[in-house]
Design a protein around this motif. Structure first.
Motif, PDB file in Angstrom:
ATOM      1  N   GLY A 189     -88.037  -6.123  -3.272  1.00  0.00           N
ATOM      2  CA  GLY A 189     -87.676  -7.212  -4.168  1.00  0.00           C
ATOM      3  C   GLY A 189     -87.548  -6.765  -5.614  1.00  0.00           C
ATOM      4  N   LEU A 190     -88.448  -5.894  -6.063  1.00  0.00           N
ATOM      5  CA  LEU A 190     -88.363  -5.380  -7.433  1.00  0.00           C
ATOM      6  C   LEU A 190     -87.084  -4.576  -7.644  1.00  0.00           C
ATOM      7  CD1 LEU A 190     -92.071  -4.305  -8.022  1.00  0.00           C
ATOM      8  CD2 LEU A 190     -90.842  -6.098  -9.235  1.00  0.00           C
ATOM      9  N   TRP A 191     -86.762  -3.692  -6.702  1.00  0.00           N
ATOM     10  CA  TRP A 191     -85.543  -2.892  -6.836  1.00  0.00           C
ATOM     11  C   TRP A 191     -84.299  -3.792  -6.813  1.00  0.00           C
ATOM     12  CZ3 TRP A 191     -84.970   1.767  -8.625  1.00  0.00           C
ATOM     13  CH2 TRP A 191     -86.016   2.686  -8.517  1.00  0.00           C
ATOM     14  N   LEU A 192     -84.303  -4.821  -5.931  1.00  0.00           N
ATOM     15  CA  LEU A 192     -83.145  -5.710  -5.845  1.00  0.00           C
ATOM     16  C   LEU A 192     -82.968  -6.500  -7.143  1.00  0.00           C
ATOM     17  CD1 LEU A 192     -80.926  -6.769  -3.958  1.00  0.00           C
ATOM     18  CD2 LEU A 192     -82.514  -8.569  -3.234  1.00  0.00           C
ATOM     19  N   SER A 193     -84.065  -6.970  -7.711  1.00  0.00           N
ATOM     20  CA  SER A 193     -83.979  -7.703  -8.973  1.00  0.00           C
ATOM     21  C   SER A 193     -83.460  -6.806 -10.089  1.00  0.00           C
ATOM     22  CB  SER A 193     -85.352  -8.269  -9.331  1.00  0.00           C
ATOM     23  OG  SER A 193     -85.317  -8.921 -10.581  1.00  0.00           O
ATOM     24  N   ALA A 194     -83.922  -5.546 -10.118  1.00  0.00           N
ATOM     25  CA  ALA A 194     -83.465  -4.626 -11.156  1.00  0.00           C
ATOM     26  C   ALA A 194     -81.991  -4.288 -10.995  1.00  0.00           C
ATOM     27  CB  ALA A 194     -84.314  -3.352 -11.124  1.00  0.00           C
ATOM     28  N   ARG A 195     -81.543  -4.090  -9.754  1.00  0.00           N
ATOM     29  CA  ARG A 195     -80.142  -3.702  -9.533  1.00  0.00           C
ATOM     30  C   ARG A 195     -79.180  -4.840  -9.868  1.00  0.00           C
ATOM     31  NH1 ARG A 195     -79.297   1.013  -7.408  1.00  0.00           N
ATOM     32  NH2 ARG A 195     -80.999   2.134  -6.379  1.00  0.00           N
ATOM     33  N   ARG A 196     -79.545  -6.062  -9.489  1.00  0.00           N
ATOM     34  CA  ARG A 196     -78.647  -7.195  -9.695  1.00  0.00           C
ATOM     35  C   ARG A 196     -78.871  -7.905 -11.027  1.00  0.00           C
ATOM     36  NH1 ARG A 196     -78.274 -10.268  -3.816  1.00  0.00           N
ATOM     37  NH2 ARG A 196     -77.625  -8.459  -2.584  1.00  0.00           N
ATOM     38  N   SER A 197     -79.937  -7.551 -11.736  1.00  0.00           N
ATOM     39  CA  SER A 197     -80.292  -8.229 -13.000  1.00  0.00           C
ATOM     40  C   SER A 197     -80.409  -9.729 -12.792  1.00  0.00           C
ATOM     41  CB  SER A 197     -79.254  -7.918 -14.093  1.00  0.00           C
ATOM     42  OG  SER A 197     -79.321  -6.577 -14.486  1.00  0.00           O
ATOM     43  N   GLY A 225     -85.622  -2.295 -15.164  1.00  0.00           N
ATOM     44  CA  GLY A 225     -86.670  -2.452 -14.173  1.00  0.00           C
ATOM     45  C   GLY A 225     -86.823  -3.916 -13.827  1.00  0.00           C
ATOM     46  N   ALA A 226     -88.001  -4.292 -13.282  1.00  0.00           N
ATOM     47  CA  ALA A 226     -88.260  -5.668 -12.900  1.00  0.00           C
ATOM     48  C   ALA A 226     -89.764  -5.908 -12.917  1.00  0.00           C
ATOM     49  CB  ALA A 226     -87.676  -5.980 -11.524  1.00  0.00           C
ATOM     50  N   ALA A 227     -90.125  -7.192 -12.974  1.00  0.00           N
ATOM     51  CA  ALA A 227     -91.534  -7.595 -12.974  1.00  0.00           C
ATOM     52  C   ALA A 227     -91.780  -8.553 -11.823  1.00  0.00           C
ATOM     53  CB  ALA A 227     -91.907  -8.253 -14.305  1.00  0.00           C
ATOM     54  N   LEU A 228     -92.965  -8.451 -11.226  1.00  0.00           N
ATOM     55  CA  LEU A 228     -93.389  -9.349 -10.149  1.00  0.00           C
ATOM     56  C   LEU A 228     -94.591 -10.144 -10.655  1.00  0.00           C
ATOM     57  CD1 LEU A 228     -93.862  -8.515  -6.403  1.00  0.00           C
ATOM     58  CD2 LEU A 228     -95.698  -9.609  -7.652  1.00  0.00           C
ATOM     59  N   ILE A 229     -94.487 -11.483 -10.599  1.00  0.00           N
ATOM     60  CA  ILE A 229     -95.565 -12.354 -11.059  1.00  0.00           C
ATOM     61  C   ILE A 229     -95.900 -13.331  -9.941  1.00  0.00           C
ATOM     62  CG2 ILE A 229     -96.352 -13.925 -12.867  1.00  0.00           C
ATOM     63  CD1 ILE A 229     -94.046 -12.911 -14.586  1.00  0.00           C
ATOM     64  N   ALA A 230     -97.145 -13.370  -9.532  1.00  0.00           N
ATOM     65  CA  ALA A 230     -97.576 -14.332  -8.524  1.00  0.00           C
ATOM     66  C   ALA A 230     -97.524 -15.740  -9.104  1.00  0.00           C
ATOM     67  CB  ALA A 230     -98.984 -14.005  -8.036  1.00  0.00           C
ATOM     68  N   VAL A 231     -96.958 -16.689  -8.319  1.00  0.00           N
ATOM     69  CA  VAL A 231     -96.893 -18.074  -8.778  1.00  0.00           C
ATOM     70  C   VAL A 231     -98.311 -18.619  -8.865  1.00  0.00           C
ATOM     71  CG1 VAL A 231     -96.083 -20.383  -8.205  1.00  0.00           C
ATOM     72  CG2 VAL A 231     -94.613 -18.408  -7.792  1.00  0.00           C
TER      73      VAL A 231
END
Length: 514
Positions: A189-197, A225-231
């Motif tokens: 998920g982090l890589w996908l978010s970074a690639r697609r912005s 890059g990207a960030a992951l935050i727990a809801v």
């Protein structure tokens, strides 16, 4: 929990108790016992209690207060009946005013909370911006963002921060070390978010079933890059303002990473330009300044080869000496030029060891006396000089160049080496009694391919014909700076020049055990 309850409910409870007691007292005073006065006290209590009570509770309490007022003070007392139409209008007006006041107070509280939230967000952005400004590398910037996100959401945050450009495929080695607690799906998920912005998770319109937010670190040209935050736990509908604030923090880091990458690229371009300029200058020097010694060597060697039988022994010795002198001069120019090219390159490392200043000076004296046996060269060193962590070959070349210049331009007074220590610095000074250097040239002589001999002593007819490419002092300064020191020129009070190389001494606890 108890403190929150007391702050929320205790003030309105005290207000209503006080208002009830005051209305009872007023009702017992004949000159004050008027229904209008009692009504004003109730409306005042309702307005004050609305400052703390939530809107729903405030409306309910106001309704109960009006009903209690009707039963306690409106005839017939002890019931909810109303005899006069005027009293009915009074009760209705009291309830309307109380409810309007409660609504206005709730609106004011909402606006105050919103203003406070905006102020906290602005302060968080300011603190984070200062942390980014002070952070020296991407790892420090990532730590600052992680702390800011965790403070904002109150839940753990994990980051994917790229070291450079986005790789073709998901490669964890292309990013700063990832949290080992990340699952395979979270990494993807982090890589996908970074690639697609793009952002993923609740409220984003993409993969809303996820229990986390995936937010890209967006720059102008892409994501770093990207960030992951727990809801936050228990949030049935996550606050979109919270996610927007988190995305703004992520974008700040993305822009900072992009600026850092741009600065690195610009620095690399400047280094490439400088290196190309140095190469061009070196080629120009080789093509121009090296021709004279090469022509002399070739002419002397050709004469020895073609006219050997017709030359006297004295002439052969003179030609051989010319070949040796010019070869030594050519070797020195080559060494200096190569050292400038090597030491000016980025990331250069020296082969350092613990060296004695006495041995370095002794080696330099032996070399200069072999080349100039008739020259007057002296040395004075302080007692108890500590060892120096240095590259002995480079420092010997520095002393050799300075001594050669002192003997070449210093006149018949010879040269002197003076070694002192003061304030944590070791000073290697080479002095002469020559004409010195004019003020306009005291910095220019350290530039590559600058020769100040003709300017320094214009009255001497041989000054302009002195051999050299103008690289000796430039090489000396490069050697001094490579050791963390500096080379400076100082005019002597009684005439002459002093070239002083000041090098930092190691701390006493860093010296080797003897």
């Amino acid at each position: 929990m108890a403190g929150t309850f007391a702050r929320r409910w205790l003030p309105p409870l005290l207000i209503w108790v006080a208002a009830g007691a005051l209305m009872r007292w007023v009702d017992g005073q004949s000159e004050l016992a008027h229904i209008g006065n009692l009504a004003l006290l109730l409306v005042l209590a309702a307005a004050l209690s609305s400052r703390w009570l939530p809107l729903g509770w405030a409306l309910a309490v106001d309704l109960l207060a009006v009903l209690a007022f009707n039963a306690a003070f409106i005839e017939p007392r002890g019931s909810f009946l109303v005899e006069l139409r005027l009293h009915a209008w009074l009760l209705a007006t009291m309830l309307a005013i109380s409810w309007s006041t409660a609504g206005l107070m709730a609106r004011l509280r909402q606006q105050a909370e919103l203003a406070g939230r905006h102020a906290r967000e602005a302060e968080r952005l300011r603190v984070f911006s200062e942390a980014l400004r002070d952070a020296g590398d991407a790892a420090a910037q990532a730590d600052a963002l992680r702390e800011a996100l965790q403070d904002l959401a109150g839940t753990p945050a994990r980051l994917l921060v790229l070291k450079d450009a986005l790789p073709r495929s998901d490669d964890d080695t292309a990013a700063l070390p990832l949290d080992p607690a990340l699952s395979a799906d979270q990494r993807t998920g982090l890589w996908l978010s970074a690639r697609r912005s793009l952002a993923f998770g609740p409220g984003t319109g993409r993969h809303e079933e996820l229990p986390e937010w995936y937010l890209p670190l967006r720059g102008r040209a892409g994501s770093g890059g990207a960030a992951l935050i727990a809801v936050p736990a228990g949030a049935l509908s996550p606050d979109p303002a919270l996610r927007a604030q988190a995305q703004l923090l992520c974008d700040q880091l993305g822009l900072a990473l992009e600026r850092s990458a741009t600065e690195r690229a610009a620095q690399q371009a400047r280094d490439a330009v400088d290196q190309q300029g140095l190469r061009n200058a070196l080629l120009a020097a080789i093509s121009h300044d090296y021709r004279t010694p090469l022509a002399t060597i070739m002419g002397a060697a050709s004469a020895l080869q073609e006219q050997d039988e017709r030359l006297s022994p004295a002439q052969r010795r003179k030609l051989a000496a010319a070949i040796v002198d010019e070869s030594q001069a050519l070797a020195r120019m080559t060494d200096n030029t190569l050292q400038i090219a090597r030491l000016d390159a980025p990331g250069v490392t020296l082969k350092t060891d613990w060296e004695s200043a006495e041995e370095l000076v002794g080696a330099a004296l032996r070399r200069v006396r072999q080349r100039h046996p008739e020259a007057r060269v002296r040395a004075r060193l302080d007692d108890g000089l500590p060892l120096l962590r240095c590259d002995a070959v480079l420092l010997l070349q520095l002393l050799d160049n300075l001594l050669d210049n002192a003997l070449k331009y210093g006149g018949e007074g010879g040269a002197e080496i003076r070694v002192t220590q003061c304030d944590g610095l070791l000073t290697l000074a080479v002095r002469d009694r020559g004409p010195g250097v004019p003020p306009a040239w005291r910095e220019r002589i350290f530039d590559v391919f600058q020769r100040g001999s003709a300017v320094a002593d214009p009255e001497r007819p041989d000054a302009a014909t002195r051999r050299g490419a103008g690289v000796g002092l430039a090489a000396c300064r490069a050697i001094a700076r490579a050791h963390g020191g500096e080379l400076r020129y100082r005019a002597r009070s009684h005439g002459g020049a002093s070239f002083e190389c000041r090098l930092p001494l190691p701390a006493p606890n860093e010296l080797p055990m003897t």
